[in-house]
Design a protein around this motif. Sequence first.
Motif, PDB file in Angstrom:
ATOM      1  N   SER A  90       0.846  -1.193   0.000  1.00 23.37           N
ATOM      2  CA  SER A  90       0.000   0.000   0.000  1.00 23.37           C
ATOM      3  C   SER A  90       0.880   1.242   0.000  1.00 23.37           C
ATOM      4  CB  SER A  90      -0.926  -0.010   1.219  1.00 23.37           C
ATOM      5  OG  SER A  90      -0.175  -0.098   2.414  1.00 23.37           O
ATOM      6  N   ASN A  91       0.225   2.382  -0.247  1.00 26.75           N
ATOM      7  CA  ASN A  91       0.925   3.677  -0.248  1.00 26.75           C
ATOM      8  C   ASN A  91       2.060   3.741  -1.259  1.00 26.75           C
ATOM      9  OD1 ASN A  91      -0.708   4.811   1.782  1.00 26.75           O
ATOM     10  ND2 ASN A  91       0.529   3.852   3.388  1.00 26.75           N
ATOM     11  N   ARG A 150      -1.225  13.615  -7.987  1.00 19.47           N
ATOM     12  CA  ARG A 150      -0.670  12.599  -7.105  1.00 19.47           C
ATOM     13  C   ARG A 150      -1.664  11.445  -6.981  1.00 19.47           C
ATOM     14  NH1 ARG A 150       1.978  14.552  -1.673  1.00 19.47           N
ATOM     15  NH2 ARG A 150       3.547  15.169  -3.214  1.00 19.47           N
ATOM     16  N   ASP A 180       3.907  10.691  -8.065  1.00 13.17           N
ATOM     17  CA  ASP A 180       3.840  12.134  -7.824  1.00 13.17           C
ATOM     18  C   ASP A 180       4.138  12.934  -9.083  1.00 13.17           C
ATOM     19  OD1 ASP A 180       3.870  14.372  -5.618  1.00 13.17           O
ATOM     20  OD2 ASP A 180       5.611  14.752  -6.912  1.00 13.17           O
ATOM     21  N   VAL A 183       3.282   5.691  -4.020  1.00  9.07           N
ATOM     22  CA  VAL A 183       2.974   7.069  -4.399  1.00  9.07           C
ATOM     23  C   VAL A 183       3.520   7.384  -5.789  1.00  9.07           C
ATOM     24  CG1 VAL A 183       3.278   9.503  -3.811  1.00  9.07           C
ATOM     25  CG2 VAL A 183       2.966   7.798  -1.995  1.00  9.07           C
ATOM     26  N   SER A 232      -2.734   0.889  -3.889  1.00 13.94           N
ATOM     27  CA  SER A 232      -2.612  -0.343  -3.105  1.00 13.94           C
ATOM     28  C   SER A 232      -2.831  -1.496  -4.079  1.00 13.94           C
ATOM     29  CB  SER A 232      -3.638  -0.383  -1.967  1.00 13.94           C
ATOM     30  OG  SER A 232      -4.954  -0.266  -2.471  1.00 13.94           O
ATOM     31  N   LYS A 241      -2.077   7.512  -4.886  1.00 15.72           N
ATOM     32  CA  LYS A 241      -1.600   6.485  -3.964  1.00 15.72           C
ATOM     33  C   LYS A 241      -2.262   5.169  -4.349  1.00 15.72           C
ATOM     34  CE  LYS A 241      -0.731   9.495   0.019  1.00 15.72           C
ATOM     35  NZ  LYS A 241      -1.052   9.754   1.443  1.00 15.72           N
TER      36      LYS A 241
END
Length: 228
Positions: free
Chosen positions: A76-77, A148, A81, A79, A152, A150
């Motif tokens: 998870s997380n 952005r 960007d 990123v 999972s 995120k």
Amino acid sequence: MPVDTGLSKKLSIAACKVRKGGTIIVDNSQTPFEVMINPSNFKRQLTIEYSKEQTLGQSAGTPKFAAICPEGLSMSNLVLDGTGVVGPVTRSVTDMVNALLAVIYQYNGEQHEPNYVRVLWGSFIFFGRVQNIGIDYTMFKPSGEPLRAKLSIGFTGWMSNQERALRANMSSPDLSHLVEIKEGDTLPLLCNRIYKDPSYYREIARINNLSNFRKLEPGSVLRFPPLV
């Protein structure tokens, strides 16, 4: 967890092919996806399956081992960007998401199914296929374009029928080996140690997508699966 070799390594996800002989190799025709920021954590899920059959009239019985299931992996997380805070922006968040989906999610017309993939980060290596993807867009331009995201991702592991059978016998010397390369190691030497036959070195080079098998990088990790 990854072994600290002093060098920063990014997690990468590469498309793979499963050959008729049951081995899995990286598909060099597709560009691997490399994350911008390594995940803060990932989770391995190991499952053993037991037979639930009971004798008629029996209230409860001792669970009997049935099989070791393919490993699961979730992270998870992750990123992506596009603000420039993390580093130079070379493509949009939308393009980054599409590049990742092209590797792990989109239908492969040649294989008639989504890709098998290799997840590689330091000394951690995992082969499998994506099971679920969550994409959370958190920042946007005034135009609505995301800045952005995120992610999972959940994967289910790949395991050949031969390896599945071997895993039923956990003491078997023919289980897959993940070997960290040390100074002085060569493929023939490692193949002789694991398979008692140095001639398998070309097959191992193909499985691990090695362009120069004569020069092994200390600290890298190679997979030595069961070979027929």
